[in-house]
Scaffold this motif. Structure first.
Motif, PDB file in Angstrom:
ATOM      1  N   UNK A  60       0.842  -1.201   0.000  1.00  0.00           N
ATOM      2  CA  UNK A  60       0.000   0.000   0.000  1.00  0.00           C
ATOM      3  C   UNK A  60       0.871   1.241   0.000  1.00  0.00           C
ATOM      4  N   UNK A  61       1.916   1.194   0.834  1.00  0.00           N
ATOM      5  CA  UNK A  61       2.834   2.339   0.905  1.00  0.00           C
ATOM      6  C   UNK A  61       3.447   2.628  -0.453  1.00  0.00           C
ATOM      7  N   UNK A  62       3.896   1.514  -1.073  1.00  0.00           N
ATOM      8  CA  UNK A  62       4.536   1.683  -2.394  1.00  0.00           C
ATOM      9  C   UNK A  62       3.565   2.308  -3.376  1.00  0.00           C
ATOM     10  N   UNK A  63       2.352   1.758  -3.358  1.00  0.00           N
ATOM     11  CA  UNK A  63       1.388   2.276  -4.325  1.00  0.00           C
ATOM     12  C   UNK A  63       1.054   3.746  -4.025  1.00  0.00           C
ATOM     13  N   UNK A  64       0.968   4.018  -2.755  1.00  0.00           N
ATOM     14  CA  UNK A  64       0.673   5.409  -2.374  1.00  0.00           C
ATOM     15  C   UNK A  64       1.770   6.345  -2.880  1.00  0.00           C
TER      16      UNK A  64
ATOM     17  N   UNK B 258       1.469   9.332  -5.469  1.00  0.00           N
ATOM     18  CA  UNK B 258       1.918  10.709  -5.182  1.00  0.00           C
ATOM     19  C   UNK B 258       2.778  11.246  -6.326  1.00  0.00           C
ATOM     20  N   UNK B 259       3.678  10.398  -6.802  1.00  0.00           N
ATOM     21  CA  UNK B 259       4.558  10.813  -7.921  1.00  0.00           C
ATOM     22  C   UNK B 259       3.711  11.168  -9.136  1.00  0.00           C
ATOM     23  N   UNK B 260       2.782  10.238  -9.395  1.00  0.00           N
ATOM     24  CA  UNK B 260       1.932  10.462 -10.568  1.00  0.00           C
ATOM     25  C   UNK B 260       1.161  11.781 -10.400  1.00  0.00           C
ATOM     26  N   UNK B 261       0.679  11.966  -9.241  1.00  0.00           N
ATOM     27  CA  UNK B 261      -0.083  13.169  -8.957  1.00  0.00           C
ATOM     28  C   UNK B 261       0.766  14.413  -9.183  1.00  0.00           C
ATOM     29  N   UNK B 262       2.009  14.327  -8.680  1.00  0.00           N
ATOM     30  CA  UNK B 262       2.952  15.448  -8.854  1.00  0.00           C
ATOM     31  C   UNK B 262       3.107  15.778 -10.337  1.00  0.00           C
ATOM     32  N   UNK B 263       3.367  14.714 -11.085  1.00  0.00           N
ATOM     33  CA  UNK B 263       3.575  14.891 -12.530  1.00  0.00           C
ATOM     34  C   UNK B 263       2.349  15.556 -13.149  1.00  0.00           C
TER      35      UNK B 263
ATOM     36  N   UNK C 172       2.126  19.118 -12.310  1.00  0.00           N
ATOM     37  CA  UNK C 172       3.070  19.915 -13.123  1.00  0.00           C
ATOM     38  C   UNK C 172       2.543  20.087 -14.534  1.00  0.00           C
ATOM     39  N   UNK C 173       2.014  19.002 -15.044  1.00  0.00           N
ATOM     40  CA  UNK C 173       1.501  19.040 -16.417  1.00  0.00           C
ATOM     41  C   UNK C 173       0.362  20.053 -16.539  1.00  0.00           C
ATOM     42  N   UNK C 174      -0.500  19.998 -15.526  1.00  0.00           N
ATOM     43  CA  UNK C 174      -1.641  20.917 -15.538  1.00  0.00           C
ATOM     44  C   UNK C 174      -1.150  22.364 -15.499  1.00  0.00           C
TER      45      UNK C 174
END
Lengths: 155, 654
Positions: free
Chosen positions: B124-128, B132-137, B140-142
């Motif tokens: 779960x931690x890993x996926x979280x 988070x990384x994906x969200x960051x990206x 940034x993209x937005x």
């Protein structure tokens, strides 16, 4: 008083001189006429120089000048007389063959006292000369001798 | 973290366990407990459940079993039989063993479960973290996209503002010919906005013509149509005329195809520039250039330093140099060395602000010949009024100069002739009259001297000689007067003809005493003439009338005048002997007479003088006559200008 009637006639043409003298003789004026044959001589006479240097008598009552004369012409003699302080009061009559206007104008400009055109008709010439002689030599009161000393210009 | 918790738990549990076992063993050893004893041993076994080590229940169970055995031997015998105690102890060991086994199993499962939970938590931690990384990206993209959108909107605004403020018209159309952009400049220049008309109708809608101004522009060749078809057009000149601009205007149009990012055609764009002013200037320039080119005057442009910048065809003809030879060279080759200073002083004057300098001077041709020229120099100003050069307009006046020279020569000759003539007549008046005077004079003297010796015949001869001389004198005088009349200067003024005639009449009357003549003088106008000369005319005519009426008992002379807009005509009419009209033309000639000197004396000069004087005034002379009835002489004087009657009001008032 005979001296007052003396007339100086400057005329180069001896026929004119003879006719003028004849006309004057007609009226008993001839013995008063001194004849010179050109302008230079006329001036010599008036200024008592040259062959007139020894002249003692006074100036003539009138000078009759022919317009066209050798050496010094009538207009030049007139100019000299009228611009000379001692001679300018001398009466001068132009006696000429022509009535060219410019001569007339020039003569009056220089101060001529009368201008007479010699008529071809001798009878009229005689009467003209007679009137001239009477007027200038007898009737007209000549200027006093003091005004016409005729001093020698060369001095 | 869990590990630390486990360690800390074992650190508490282990001594507790030992203490518990020790306590139970001591209790067992001291007191007979019966069954309870193995129940007490079960407590530590159960306690291992919370102890982390998986083997711990077994170890505790073995320890318990050993302690139970030891307890058997140490525990004081109570009321229980040995066998019962052995069975009890055995049962206790079995229970401990079974419990240990259960707890082991439980622990095993529990651990597996814990492990699985840990794994799960880790995942779960890993996926979280991944999320988070994906969200960051994504964030940034937005942000980047938002920035891009902002930039794009800004650029669009800038582009629109550029389109609005451009001086040149910009028109964009899509592939179908629908207008997408039509900026304000395009509307202002063309005078029309975008319409829905199809490309085929553009020519008519916007009134597009070829540069000949009359041929409609071919629709398919219109720059925008070409641009849509993918063809570029550069600076195409066309003429526009429609209802909005009846005088028409000139356009320069540049067209380009428009492609999208992938290179697919989107439509076309044209840039439209109004070149009417330039066209007009071009035309003006062309006209000026034509004037300069076709001028007969050499027109040369130079800098203020005298370097030739332009050189027209007339300059080539006049000076013999071609434009190519002289452009960019100093103009001094045209100027004779001694005139350089003059040129420089003219240039100086122009530099100092003079508008134009004019002079006549001399220039040198290529063949070395000098020509007279009339030269006008003026500064060439640019639009700002700055002096950028000098224009020199030169006219060859050599011919004019030559003619002038000739004229002057002629005039000089005429003057010389005139002088000679004057000298001649002067000399005639003096020298020709003198001999006549002498003849008459000496004839007179001869008559006096020798008149008495002559018979009548002789005296008549003398009289004839005298008369001839006088006659000759009159002729000479008249001739001279006549000749003078042609030469003397005229001084015209307004004179009263009335007064002049009255005055002349007095003179004529006084010269003809004893005549009974009826003089009729009509009202006469004022005329413009030389008074002395006109007086001569009138005297001549009146004397003539007097002379030729001499044979009349009742002589009658009438003087009158008529005036029209052009001239004043004066007449003198008499009732004298008249003349034959066929000889009328001879009347006014010199020495021409229609009557003999015997009948009527005269020299034949009078009417010739009249004609000459009137001719000099610009008038005419003529006569009508009938033999024995009379004659009428006319002369006319031209009307030269209205007289100013400045004093009229004062006179009427006074």
């Amino acid at each position: 008083m005979a001296e007052l009637k003396r007339i100086l006639l400057a005329e180069d043409n001896e026929k004119d001189v003879e006719l003028t003298l004849a006309a004057m003789e007609e009226h008993h004026l001839a013995n008063e006429v001194v004849v010179v044959t050109d302008g230079a001589e006329a001036l010599d006479y008036l200024c008592r120089r040259g062959k007139f240097a020894a002249r003692q008598n006074g100036q003539p009552a009138v000078v009759l000048l022919d317009l066209k004369m050798p050496k010094v012409d009538g207009l030049e003699v007139l100019r000299v007389i009228k611009s000379h302080p001692d001679l300018k009061s001398l009466p001068v009559v132009m006696l000429t063959s022509s009535h060219e206007e410019r001569d007339l104008v020039e003569s009056y400009r220089l101060g001529v006292n009368a201008y007479v055109v010699k008529p071809v008709d001798f009878q009229r010439f005689i009467s003209a000369v007679k009137e001239l002689g009477f007027f200038w030599a007898l009737i007209n009161q000549a200027p006093p001798a003091s005004m016409t000393k005729g001093t020698n210009w060369n001095t | 973290m869990n590990r630390v918790a486990v360690l800390s738990l074992s650190a508490i549990v282990r001594p507790l366990m030992v203490a518990l076992l020790g306590g139970v063993f001591i209790l067992d050893a001291l007191t007979p407990l019966g069954v309870i004893i193995w129940l007490l041993y079960l407590i530590p076994v159960w306690g291992t459940f919370w102890y982390p080590h998986r083997q711990s229940p077994l170890i505790v169970a073995i320890t318990c079993a050993i302690l139970v055995v030891f307890g058997f031997f140490l525990s004081p015998p109570g009321s229980y039989s040995v066998s019962m105690v052995v069975v009890n102890r055995a049962l206790g060991i079995m229970t401990v063993a079974i419990t240990a086994a259960v707890i082991y199993q439980l622990k095993k499962h529990h651990e597996a479960l814990a492990e699985a939970r840990i794994t799960l938590e880790r995942r779960v931690e890993e996926r979280t973290a991944e999320l988070a990384t994906t969200n960051q990206t994504l964030q940034e993209e937005i942000a980047a996209r938002r920035q891009m959108a902002d930039d794009l909107s800004k650029q669009t605004t800038i582009l629109q503002s550029i389109l609005r403020s451009l001086g040149e018209g910009v028109i964009v159309a899509d592939m179908a010919g629908k207008f997408l952009v039509w900026n304000p400049a395009a509307e202002r220049i063309i005078g029309l906005g975008p319409t829905n008309s199809s490309p085929e109708a553009w020519q008519r809608t916007y009134g597009v013509y070829l540069p000949d101004r009359v041929t409609p522009y071919p629709t398919e060749d219109l720059p925008l149509a070409k641009a849509i078809r993918g063809i570029s057009v550069d600076g195409d000149e066309q003429f526009l005329r429609h209802a909005g601009c009846p005088d028409g205007l000139w356009l320069s149009v540049t067209g380009r195809p428009v492609y999208d990012a992938s290179g697919a055609p989107l439509g076309g764009v044209v840039v439209v520039r109004d070149i009417s002013n330039r066209k007009r200037e071009d035309e003006t320039l062309a006209r000026l250039a034509a004037i300069v080119d076709h001028s007969d005057d050499a027109i040369i442009g130079t800098t203020f330093d005298g370097v030739v910048t332009t050189w027209n065809a007339a300059a080539e003809r006049m000076y013999g140099y071609t434009a190519r030879e002289v452009i960019a060279t100093p103009i001094t080759f045209l100027i004779p060395p001694d005139l350089i200073e003059e040129e420089q002083s003219m240039i100086k004057r122009l530099k100092e602000g003079e508008r134009a300098a004019h002079l006549e001077t001399v220039r040198r041709r290529k063949d070395g010949q000098d020509i007279h020229v009339s030269l006008t120099m003026s500064p060439i100003l640019d639009r700002a009024g700055k002096r950028i050069g000098i224009s020199k307009i030169t006219r060859d006046i050599s011919e004019q100069k030559r003619v002038e020279q000739e004229m002057k020569q002629h005039t000089d000759e005429v003057n010389v002739l005139n002088k000679e003539l004057e000298a001649f007549s002067y000399s005639v008046s003096h020298d020709l009259r003198a001999p006549l005077r002498h003849i008459d004079g000496f004839v007179d003297l001869l008559q006096r001297q020798a008149g008495g010796f002559l018979d009548d015949k002789g005296r008549r001869y003398l009289r004839t000689i005298s008369e001839s001389a006088k006659q000759m004198g009159c002729l000479v005088d008249d001739l001279l007067a006549f000749s003078r009349m042609g030469r003397t200067e005229m001084r015209e003024s307004w004179i009263s003809l009335d007064a002049l005639v009255q005055d002349a009449l007095q003179t004529v009357k006084s010269e003809s005493p004893g005549r009974n003549i009826e003089w009729i003088v009509n009202r006469l106008p004022e005329v413009q003439a030389d008074p002395a000369m006109l007086r001569l005319v009138v005297i001549n005519l009146l004397a003539n009338a007097e002379k030729y009426t001499r044979s009349r008992v009742q002589a009658r002379v009438e003087i009158g005048a008529s005036k029209n807009s052009d001239e004043t005509i004066v007449f003198v009419r008499d009732n004298g002997v008249g003349f034959e009209m066929q000889y009328a033309h001879k009347l006014f000639g010199v020495f021409q007479r229609l009557h003999s000197a015997k009948d009527f004396e005269g020299t034949g000069i009078g009417l010739a003088s009249v004609r000459r004087i009137i001719a000099r005034h610009g008038g005419r002379t003529w006569a009508n006559g009938v033999v024995n009835e009379g004659a009428t002489f006319y002369f006319s004087l031209p009307q030269k200008g209205e007289r100013c009657h400045g004093g009229v009001e004062a006179n009427t008032a006074g």
